[in-house]
Design a protein around this motif. Structure first.
Motif, PDB file in Angstrom:
ATOM      1  N   TYR A  71       5.932   5.944   7.318  1.00 16.90           N
ATOM      2  CA  TYR A  71       6.992   6.905   6.982  1.00 16.90           C
ATOM      3  C   TYR A  71       6.936   7.255   5.502  1.00 16.90           C
ATOM      4  CZ  TYR A  71       8.230   4.761  11.377  1.00 16.90           C
ATOM      5  OH  TYR A  71       8.165   4.244  12.616  1.00 16.90           O
ATOM      6  N   SER A 116      -2.943   2.070  -4.191  1.00 15.44           N
ATOM      7  CA  SER A 116      -3.274   3.338  -3.529  1.00 15.44           C
ATOM      8  C   SER A 116      -4.775   3.445  -3.383  1.00 15.44           C
ATOM      9  CB  SER A 116      -2.764   4.504  -4.382  1.00 15.44           C
ATOM     10  OG  SER A 116      -3.352   5.723  -3.949  1.00 15.44           O
ATOM     11  N   PHE A 150       0.849  -1.184   0.000  1.00 11.04           N
ATOM     12  CA  PHE A 150       0.000   0.000   0.000  1.00 11.04           C
ATOM     13  C   PHE A 150       0.883   1.232   0.000  1.00 11.04           C
ATOM     14  CE2 PHE A 150      -2.452  -3.514   1.343  1.00 11.04           C
ATOM     15  CZ  PHE A 150      -3.595  -3.357   0.580  1.00 11.04           C
ATOM     16  N   SER A 151       0.693   2.035  -1.026  1.00  9.29           N
ATOM     17  CA  SER A 151       1.581   3.166  -1.262  1.00  9.29           C
ATOM     18  C   SER A 151       0.842   4.227  -2.074  1.00  9.29           C
ATOM     19  CB  SER A 151       2.805   2.659  -2.035  1.00  9.29           C
ATOM     20  OG  SER A 151       3.267   3.621  -2.950  1.00  9.29           O
ATOM     21  N   PRO A 152       1.134   5.520  -1.793  1.00  5.01           N
ATOM     22  CA  PRO A 152       0.485   6.577  -2.583  1.00  5.01           C
ATOM     23  C   PRO A 152       0.861   6.500  -4.063  1.00  5.01           C
ATOM     24  CG  PRO A 152       1.825   7.513  -0.786  1.00  5.01           C
ATOM     25  CD  PRO A 152       2.024   6.044  -0.759  1.00  5.01           C
ATOM     26  N   GLY A 192       2.987   0.157   4.488  1.00  2.15           N
ATOM     27  CA  GLY A 192       4.081   1.099   4.650  1.00  2.15           C
ATOM     28  C   GLY A 192       3.767   2.133   5.728  1.00  2.15           C
ATOM     29  N   TYR A 236      -4.929  11.487  -1.833  1.00  3.72           N
ATOM     30  CA  TYR A 236      -4.912  12.213  -0.572  1.00  3.72           C
ATOM     31  C   TYR A 236      -3.874  11.524   0.294  1.00  3.72           C
ATOM     32  CZ  TYR A 236      -8.397   8.532  -0.334  1.00  3.72           C
ATOM     33  OH  TYR A 236      -9.044   7.332  -0.490  1.00  3.72           O
ATOM     34  N   VAL A 237      -3.350  12.240   1.279  1.00  2.93           N
ATOM     35  CA  VAL A 237      -2.198  11.720   2.022  1.00  2.93           C
ATOM     36  C   VAL A 237      -2.645  11.124   3.354  1.00  2.93           C
ATOM     37  CG1 VAL A 237       0.058  12.250   2.980  1.00  2.93           C
ATOM     38  CG2 VAL A 237      -0.731  13.450   0.931  1.00  2.93           C
ATOM     39  N   LEU A 238      -2.347   9.852   3.536  1.00  4.53           N
ATOM     40  CA  LEU A 238      -2.619   9.139   4.779  1.00  4.53           C
ATOM     41  C   LEU A 238      -1.318   8.970   5.542  1.00  4.53           C
ATOM     42  CD1 LEU A 238      -4.913   6.402   3.202  1.00  4.53           C
ATOM     43  CD2 LEU A 238      -5.635   8.437   4.462  1.00  4.53           C
ATOM     44  N   SER A 239      -1.405   8.391   6.746  1.00  6.41           N
ATOM     45  CA  SER A 239      -0.183   8.217   7.533  1.00  6.41           C
ATOM     46  C   SER A 239       0.404   6.829   7.392  1.00  6.41           C
ATOM     47  CB  SER A 239      -0.460   8.544   8.998  1.00  6.41           C
ATOM     48  OG  SER A 239      -1.564   7.818   9.453  1.00  6.41           O
ATOM     49  N   GLY A 240      -0.238   5.947   6.638  1.00  3.54           N
ATOM     50  CA  GLY A 240       0.323   4.623   6.449  1.00  3.54           C
ATOM     51  C   GLY A 240      -0.625   3.721   5.691  1.00  3.54           C
ATOM     52  N   GLY A 241      -0.209   2.478   5.474  1.00  4.16           N
ATOM     53  CA  GLY A 241      -0.965   1.562   4.637  1.00  4.16           C
ATOM     54  C   GLY A 241      -1.997   0.708   5.357  1.00  4.16           C
ATOM     55  N   GLY A 280      -6.134   6.572  -3.399  1.00  4.01           N
ATOM     56  CA  GLY A 280      -6.504   7.781  -4.131  1.00  4.01           C
ATOM     57  C   GLY A 280      -5.590   8.922  -3.760  1.00  4.01           C
ATOM     58  N   PRO A 308      -5.719   1.612   4.306  1.00  4.70           N
ATOM     59  CA  PRO A 308      -5.940   1.086   2.953  1.00  4.70           C
ATOM     60  C   PRO A 308      -6.050  -0.440   2.919  1.00  4.70           C
ATOM     61  CG  PRO A 308      -4.384   2.885   2.854  1.00  4.70           C
ATOM     62  CD  PRO A 308      -4.647   2.637   4.319  1.00  4.70           C
TER      63      PRO A 308
END
Ligand code: 9D3
Length: 251
Positions: free
Chosen positions: A115, A132, A87-89, A113, A136-141, A134, A144
């Motif tokens: 960091y 991903s 799981f990654s942006p 993930g 928008y910025v999350l703090s980790g996977g 979508g 997701p």
């Protein structure tokens, strides 16, 4: 089917399997979820799993070696060649087609993930697919991964009432129109008007009702998600009556 989540926060996976329709998938043994604490695969006394990126830059990177040891342990425990999802942006956007594909398989290893990212060599060697949710910025996977698990669990046979998965929005590619329940009439609020359920829903005319539902779905989709109308048209899922109705709409 079996899922193995590799994460620094395994407790984030505690609540989800215990609630709602997805709980049935667990109770019936249709889904198994094993959680692996990445820190257990650290080499040093501080249980370190992250470090600064070579070449500089903000934040920290998940170290390759703990991840490689964790992946080896998961592989040995599973004894199969299940796909490894990271799981990654930067991943492929999760959609219902990917959910359906994974729901028909034997499960997956879910690499969550944290960091700024993961040492690229782990991705190169082991990751089948980056996913991903979508832009928008999350703090980790972890969230997701839970989203994917939830979408897969509800597709397992017997988890939903028969037919409801087939009638989902995105299953036929259109958004679903409005829903109503009791009472048939809501009294007016001060300065307002009463609100009635559309008469067609109470009429018992099944053909009329089906046409109304289709028209509502088409109208909502055309206004909110014109991209889905284009896709339905390209796939030949709109008939002449649908096209005639769409031409009457003021979008
Ligand atoms: C400097 C650029 N950032 C990428 C947008 C760095 C960065 C921020 C947040 C890298 C990772 C993360 C944590 N996010 C995820 O792990 C993640 C995620 C997301 O942030 N958005 C949508 N889907 C996902 S899947 C995993």
């Amino acid at each position: 089917m079996r899922f193995d989540a590799i994460t620094l926060f395994p407790e984030l996976f505690d609540a989800w399997p215990k609630h709602g329709v997805t709980r049935r998938a667990f109770d019936q043994g249709l889904i198994e979820l094993h959680r692996w604490q990445l820190r257990d695969f650290a080499a040093d006394a501080y249980r370190r799993v992250d470090d600064r990126p070579f070449g500089g830059g903000p934040g920290m990177v998940l170290l390759a070696e703990p991840l490689l040891r964790a992946l080896a342990a998961v592989r040995a425990a599973r004894g199969d060649a299940a796909p490894v999802l990271l799981f990654s942006p930067a991943g492929q956007r999760l959609d219902q087609a990917l959910v359906r594909e994974l729901a028909g398989g034997a499960g997956a290893v879910l690499l969550c993930g944290r960091y700024e990212g993961v040492d690229q060599r782990v991705i190169d060697r082991h990751v089948t697919l980056e996913v991903s949710l979508g832009d928008y910025v999350l703090s980790g996977g972890e969230l997701p991964a839970l989203v994917l698990l939830d979408a897969i669990a509800r597709l397992q046979p017997g988890v939903l009432t028969p037919g409801s998965a087939e009638h989902d929005s995105f299953a036929d590619g259109l958004l679903e129109g409005p829903q109503y329940s009791r009472p048939e009439r809501l009294e007016a609020e001060p300065g307002g008007a009463p609100a009635e359920v559309p008469a067609v829903l109470l009429s018992g005319h099944h053909a009329e009702l089906a046409r109304w539902r289709r028209e509502q779905a088409l109208a909502l989709t055309a206004r909110r998600r014109p991209d889905l109308i284009a896709a339905a048209r390209a796939a030949g899922r709109l008939d002449a009556a649908d096209e005639r109705w769409l031409r009457t709409l003021a979008l």
